[in-house]
Design a protein around this motif. Sequence first.
Motif, PDB file in Angstrom:
ATOM      1  N   THR A  82       0.425  12.553   5.026  1.00 35.47           N
ATOM      2  CA  THR A  82      -0.852  12.425   5.069  1.00 35.47           C
ATOM      3  C   THR A  82      -1.701  11.232   4.778  1.00 35.47           C
ATOM      4  O   THR A  82      -2.948  11.197   4.802  1.00 35.47           O
ATOM      5  N   ASN A  83      -0.914  10.192   4.101  1.00 41.27           N
ATOM      6  CA  ASN A  83      -1.379   9.036   3.536  1.00 41.27           C
ATOM      7  C   ASN A  83      -2.001   8.261   4.579  1.00 41.27           C
ATOM      8  O   ASN A  83      -2.668   7.168   4.076  1.00 41.27           O
ATOM      9  N   ASP A  84      -1.462   8.019   5.747  1.00 42.06           N
ATOM     10  CA  ASP A  84      -2.184   7.231   6.754  1.00 42.06           C
ATOM     11  C   ASP A  84      -2.858   8.041   7.529  1.00 42.06           C
ATOM     12  O   ASP A  84      -3.193   9.116   7.211  1.00 42.06           O
ATOM     13  N   ARG A 109       1.648   9.680  -1.159  1.00 40.04           N
ATOM     14  CA  ARG A 109       2.833   9.757  -0.021  1.00 40.04           C
ATOM     15  C   ARG A 109       3.864  10.518  -0.882  1.00 40.04           C
ATOM     16  O   ARG A 109       4.562   9.894  -1.951  1.00 40.04           O
ATOM     17  N   LYS A 110       4.380  11.608  -0.474  1.00 40.65           N
ATOM     18  CA  LYS A 110       5.463  12.289  -1.016  1.00 40.65           C
ATOM     19  C   LYS A 110       6.887  11.800  -0.805  1.00 40.65           C
ATOM     20  O   LYS A 110       7.174  11.664   0.345  1.00 40.65           O
ATOM     21  N   SER A 111       7.835  11.769  -1.850  1.00 42.18           N
ATOM     22  CA  SER A 111       9.147  11.221  -1.691  1.00 42.18           C
ATOM     23  C   SER A 111       9.845  11.411  -3.035  1.00 42.18           C
ATOM     24  O   SER A 111       9.679  10.823  -4.060  1.00 42.18           O
ATOM     25  N   SER A 112      10.756  12.387  -3.211  1.00 43.91           N
ATOM     26  CA  SER A 112      11.553  12.552  -4.443  1.00 43.91           C
ATOM     27  C   SER A 112      12.394  11.494  -4.703  1.00 43.91           C
ATOM     28  O   SER A 112      13.001  11.273  -5.725  1.00 43.91           O
ATOM     29  N   THR A 113      12.662  10.658  -3.511  1.00 49.58           N
ATOM     30  CA  THR A 113      13.593   9.672  -3.928  1.00 49.58           C
ATOM     31  C   THR A 113      12.591   8.332  -4.261  1.00 49.58           C
ATOM     32  O   THR A 113      12.924   7.443  -5.352  1.00 49.58           O
ATOM     33  N   MET A 114      11.662   8.148  -3.638  1.00 48.05           N
ATOM     34  CA  MET A 114      10.919   6.769  -3.861  1.00 48.05           C
ATOM     35  C   MET A 114       9.696   6.844  -5.152  1.00 48.05           C
ATOM     36  O   MET A 114       9.740   5.860  -5.837  1.00 48.05           O
ATOM     37  N   GLN A 115       9.323   8.031  -5.367  1.00 39.61           N
ATOM     38  CA  GLN A 115       8.470   7.930  -6.667  1.00 39.61           C
ATOM     39  C   GLN A 115       9.217   7.547  -8.016  1.00 39.61           C
ATOM     40  O   GLN A 115       8.574   6.747  -8.595  1.00 39.61           O
ATOM     41  N   PRO A 116      10.239   8.152  -8.095  1.00 41.92           N
ATOM     42  CA  PRO A 116      10.814   7.467  -9.487  1.00 41.92           C
ATOM     43  C   PRO A 116      11.214   6.058  -9.277  1.00 41.92           C
ATOM     44  O   PRO A 116      11.436   5.492 -10.426  1.00 41.92           O
ATOM     45  N   MET A 117      11.396   5.808  -8.256  1.00 44.73           N
ATOM     46  CA  MET A 117      11.857   4.190  -8.137  1.00 44.73           C
ATOM     47  C   MET A 117      10.555   3.191  -8.399  1.00 44.73           C
ATOM     48  O   MET A 117      10.806   2.329  -8.843  1.00 44.73           O
ATOM     49  N   GLU A 158       1.139  -5.834  -8.840  1.00 46.61           N
ATOM     50  CA  GLU A 158       1.614  -7.005  -8.611  1.00 46.61           C
ATOM     51  C   GLU A 158       3.100  -7.130  -8.337  1.00 46.61           C
ATOM     52  O   GLU A 158       3.434  -8.013  -7.314  1.00 46.61           O
ATOM     53  N   ASP A 159       4.000  -6.049  -8.691  1.00 46.15           N
ATOM     54  CA  ASP A 159       5.228  -5.764  -8.286  1.00 46.15           C
ATOM     55  C   ASP A 159       5.176  -5.583  -6.762  1.00 46.15           C
ATOM     56  O   ASP A 159       6.053  -6.133  -6.041  1.00 46.15           O
ATOM     57  N   PHE A 160       4.313  -4.563  -6.623  1.00 47.13           N
ATOM     58  CA  PHE A 160       4.346  -4.078  -5.112  1.00 47.13           C
ATOM     59  C   PHE A 160       4.052  -5.296  -3.985  1.00 47.13           C
ATOM     60  O   PHE A 160       4.689  -5.392  -3.036  1.00 47.13           O
ATOM     61  N   ARG A 186       0.937  -1.326   0.186  1.00 49.33           N
ATOM     62  CA  ARG A 186      -0.055  -0.073  -0.041  1.00 49.33           C
ATOM     63  C   ARG A 186       0.733   1.189  -0.058  1.00 49.33           C
ATOM     64  O   ARG A 186       0.635   2.324  -0.752  1.00 49.33           O
ATOM     65  N   GLN A 187       2.111   1.258   0.741  1.00 48.35           N
ATOM     66  CA  GLN A 187       2.752   2.466   0.755  1.00 48.35           C
ATOM     67  C   GLN A 187       3.406   2.714  -0.652  1.00 48.35           C
ATOM     68  O   GLN A 187       3.415   3.698  -0.956  1.00 48.35           O
ATOM     69  N   LEU A 188       3.951   1.616  -1.289  1.00 48.77           N
ATOM     70  CA  LEU A 188       4.433   1.660  -2.614  1.00 48.77           C
ATOM     71  C   LEU A 188       3.460   2.386  -3.626  1.00 48.77           C
ATOM     72  O   LEU A 188       3.771   3.128  -4.495  1.00 48.77           O
ATOM     73  N   ALA A 189       2.449   1.622  -3.405  1.00 47.61           N
ATOM     74  CA  ALA A 189       1.333   2.398  -4.532  1.00 47.61           C
ATOM     75  C   ALA A 189       0.862   3.996  -4.026  1.00 47.61           C
ATOM     76  O   ALA A 189       0.672   4.627  -5.089  1.00 47.61           O
ATOM     77  N   ASP A 190       1.022   3.952  -2.835  1.00 48.76           N
ATOM     78  CA  ASP A 190       0.868   5.782  -2.559  1.00 48.76           C
ATOM     79  C   ASP A 190       2.010   6.471  -3.053  1.00 48.76           C
ATOM     80  O   ASP A 190       1.771   7.706  -3.341  1.00 48.76           O
ATOM     81  N   TYR A 191       3.294   5.693  -3.149  1.00 45.66           N
ATOM     82  CA  TYR A 191       4.362   6.538  -3.497  1.00 45.66           C
ATOM     83  C   TYR A 191       4.178   6.767  -5.030  1.00 45.66           C
ATOM     84  O   TYR A 191       4.423   7.944  -5.417  1.00 45.66           O
ATOM     85  N   ARG A 192       3.735   5.789  -5.718  1.00 42.90           N
ATOM     86  CA  ARG A 192       3.531   6.013  -7.223  1.00 42.90           C
ATOM     87  C   ARG A 192       2.505   6.967  -7.380  1.00 42.90           C
ATOM     88  O   ARG A 192       2.476   7.950  -8.568  1.00 42.90           O
TER      89      ARG A 192
END
Length: 207
Positions: A178-180, A81-89, A96-98, A71-77
């Motif tokens: 704020t995603n949680d 959920r904000k992250s300049s590091t995680m979103q491009p990843m 299915e990958d998540f 769920r956190q990975l989906a929120d990054y995408r």
Amino acid sequence: MNTSTPFHRSLLFAGLCMLPLLAQAQQSAKDQARAEEIVQGKCFICHGVDGESSSPVFPRLAGQHGAYMARQLADYRSGKRKSSTMQPMVEDLSAEDFAALGRYFESRTPLKHAVEDSDLAQVGRFIFMRGNPYTGVAACASCHGEKGHGTPQLPRIAGQHAQYTENQLKAFNKRERTNDNAVMHAIASKLSELELKAVSAYLSGLN
């Protein structure tokens, strides 16, 4: 082959029953291979191959609940959920990958870590187990469990880097995260600087 006898019919039935199990095993192996591919291509840089990140600014992922992580990975995408590091990843990864990554890191065994400041951690234990009845801070254990292992909906926080936990609590307080659920903002906003650091120190030593 004569399939008219009870013996042969039972063999045929057993073989048919095995087909879904074989298909499930093949899918699990495929998911595992895909997760390993992603981990070795992306995740290991910050989080380590087994989810034991060496830097306190990146979370330890070993033993984290797979559903929560997916769920956190989906929120990054999605940008929830904000992250300049995680979103491009994660922008080129699928749901299915998540899920595969979640199962992969959940299967890793968390390591035991020493607490840097045991006196501070004892203060944190009180807040974690009982909260602060004088300021209205709720006990962390009421949601995350007495051992900090969480649930598929709530994260495992036991053994997390103290610095990472501290950073996340501050992000909740400032509404930068704020995603949680909103409960975390209400709790974090009531924590003093001492309580925040103490809880983070205590959690870092749980296993």
